[in-house]
Design an enzyme around this catalytic site. Structure first.
Site, short mmCIF file in Angstrom:
data_model
loop_
_atom_site.label_atom_id
_atom_site.label_comp_id
_atom_site.label_asym_id
_atom_site.label_seq_id
_atom_site.Cartn_x
_atom_site.Cartn_y
_atom_site.Cartn_z
N ASP A 1 3.83 -0.68 -10.15
CA ASP A 1 5.12 -0.90 -9.49
C ASP A 1 5.35 -2.41 -9.56
OD1 ASP A 1 7.38 0.13 -8.05
OD2 ASP A 1 6.59 -0.90 -6.30
N GLY B 1 0.76 -1.24 0.00
CA GLY B 1 0.00 0.00 0.00
C GLY B 1 0.79 1.29 0.00
N GLY B 2 2.11 1.22 -0.10
CA GLY B 2 2.93 2.43 -0.08
C GLY B 2 2.55 3.43 -1.14
N LYS B 3 2.39 2.95 -2.37
CA LYS B 3 2.00 3.85 -3.46
C LYS B 3 0.50 4.14 -3.43
CE LYS B 3 6.11 2.24 -5.03
NZ LYS B 3 6.92 1.26 -4.30
N CYS C 1 12.11 -1.55 -8.63
CA CYS C 1 13.21 -1.24 -7.71
C CYS C 1 14.44 -2.07 -8.08
CB CYS C 1 12.80 -1.47 -6.26
SG CYS C 1 12.32 -3.16 -5.88
#
Length: 458
Positions: free
Chosen positions: A179, A114-116, A232
């Site tokens: 992502d 859930g970071g983005k 990443c």
């Protein structure tokens, strides 16, 4: 730390004379970051009240900060109030770069944990629709919690592949963030245990997955819409190679410019001998920035973007009496027309997801609470959506008040006369004006209703 020889040689091809500087970065300390939830608090207000010793700004996003271990932000009540999210600084770039506007329909295709997605939700600011999807059903539980802590009501949490989503949302989204799963070379510096996994399943394995995800996502984007692809990892096969492969198969897409920041590096089209302007992609390296590294490509679909016009919704003719009674104390931040009762559970359903029957989903909209024996029990998620002034009876405690920690641990606490506007009944518990959850007051004693799965560890 011993790096695989083939990885070092690939990095030599990418970095040339800068390879030694990159390898030296492995001796530097890791950088830790937090990102302010601008749907709850402005950056200016956060800077005024923040309790930490050594915050400094992350240069590529307006609401990101570096912190040090002594700050321990996950132990502060503001973390439980959803005022910020803990995120590696370079991982803040994808959601920051994607130009989301209020009222849009947005998809985070590989969203867990859930970071983005939390930043996309903050940008939407309770408007439009955020579909947060992850192919792993088990990972969507953390995704849901993080979005609920952030106070996002306009959500649909799904666990599907892109081709299944296309059956429901063909050419539906204004913006998409991918992502993508990757070999994680950018994580070697802080998570050396990922190296054996890279040796088992490296860039070749993940590039096939990424290209299929990109292909499936293309049909979900509106003409004129934008799609942000990120990883990443440093592998040209997974980065420029995947973008090049996508553009060859999708002539109606082109690369858009990404706002530049000091320390960013352009993409490397020569690595894949591409005919496309892959220099418009962005690379972040740990010897150039204070962060672990990332890759970004902003893709736009040709055509005129049409604004989504929601279908007219039919409001329930009458809400259950116990729900209606509870809502007398609430200034709802959304329309009553979205409220639906399913068995005993009450939801607020955002516009745009009425078509989703049969979709594998963990949450449709906001879970408001449950009807139980002629009473309405409000949910933790409902508390997190509200502002202090939107509920009729509030107990607002200071972050320095030890009762806040006891509340977050699930304990019963005592409330002094005058600390609540009414003596008994439901209370919205706040810390310095920001909601944490519910409690039920009876003769000076607050029965704790803080969700057990969210409680602070002793």
């Amino acid at each position: 730390m011993e790096l695989p020889g083939s990885f070092v040689e690939n990095m030599r091809t990418i970095l040339g004379e800068e390879l030694d500087l990159y390898l030296e970065s492995f001796q530097k300390p890791r950088f830790m970051g937090l990102r302010v939830n601008t749907s709850k608090i402005s950056v200016e207000e956060f800077e005024r009240i923040q309790p930490f010793h050594s915050l400094r700004k992350v240069p590529w996003t307006k609401n990101g900060y570096y912190y040090t271990e002594e700050d321990a932000p996950t132990k502060h009540p503001y973390y439980y109030a959803g005022l910020y999210y803990i995120q590696e600084p370079s991982a803040m770039t994808p959601a920051s770069v994607l130009p989301v506007e209020e009222g849009e329909c947005v998809l985070d295709l590989c969203a867990a944990p859930g970071g983005k997605a939390t930043e996309l939700a903050a940008k939407l600011n309770h408007t439009g629709l955020l579909v947060a999807n992850d192919a792993s059903a088990s990972r969507t539980k953390a995704l849901l919690k993080n979005l609920e802590v952030f106070g996002a009501p306009n959500i649909l949490i799904t666990s599907e592949m892109g081709n299944r989503l296309d059956q429901y949302f063909h050419e539906f989204f204004d913006k998409i963030l991918i992502d993508a799963p990757c070999s994680g070379e950018g994580m070697f510096r802080k998570q050396s245990h990922m190296i054996p996994a890279w040796e088992r399943q490296g860039p070749e394995y993940f590039s096939r997955i990424q290209r299929e995800i990109l292909r499936q996502a293309a049909g979900l984007l509106k003409p004129g819409g934008m799609m942000l692809y990120s990883t990443c990892t440093f592998s040209e096969l997974e980065n420029e190679g995947s973008v090049d492969d996508f553009l060859k198969g999708h002539p109606d897409f082109h690369l858009a410019d990404i706002p530049w920041c000091e320390g960013f590096c352009p993409g490397r089209p020569k690595l894949v001998n591409s005919m496309f302007p892959l220099h418009k992609c962005v690379r972040l390296f740990p010897h150039k920035i204070d962060g672990e590294g990332h890759f970004l490509a902003l893709l736009q679909r040709d055509g005129e973007q049409k604004k989504y016009v929601p279908e007219e919704r039919r409001r329930m003719t009458r809400l259950p009496a116990e729900l209606e009674e509870f809502l007398k104390d609430v200034k709802l931040p959304f329309s009553l027309s979205g409220i639906q009762v399913l068995n005993t559970k009450v939801f607020w359903i955002p516009e745009g997801i009425g078509r989703c029957q049969g979709l594998r989903a963990l949450r449709f909209g906001l879970y408001m609470g449950e009807l139980l024996k002629k009473r309405f029990e409000p949910s933790q998620a409902f508390a997190m959506v509200l502002k202090k002034e939107e509920y009729g009876s509030v107990i607002d405690l200071s972050a320095s008040d030890q009762r806040v920690i006891r509340y977050l641990k699930g304990e019963t606490i005592e409330i002094e006369e005058g600390e609540s506007s009414r003596e008994n009944g439901w209370q919205l518990i706040c810390v310095d004006g920001y909601p944490l959850g519910w409690g039920k007051l009876l003769r000076g004693t607050l029965r704790n209703k803080y969700l057990s799965g969210w409680r602070m560890n002793a």
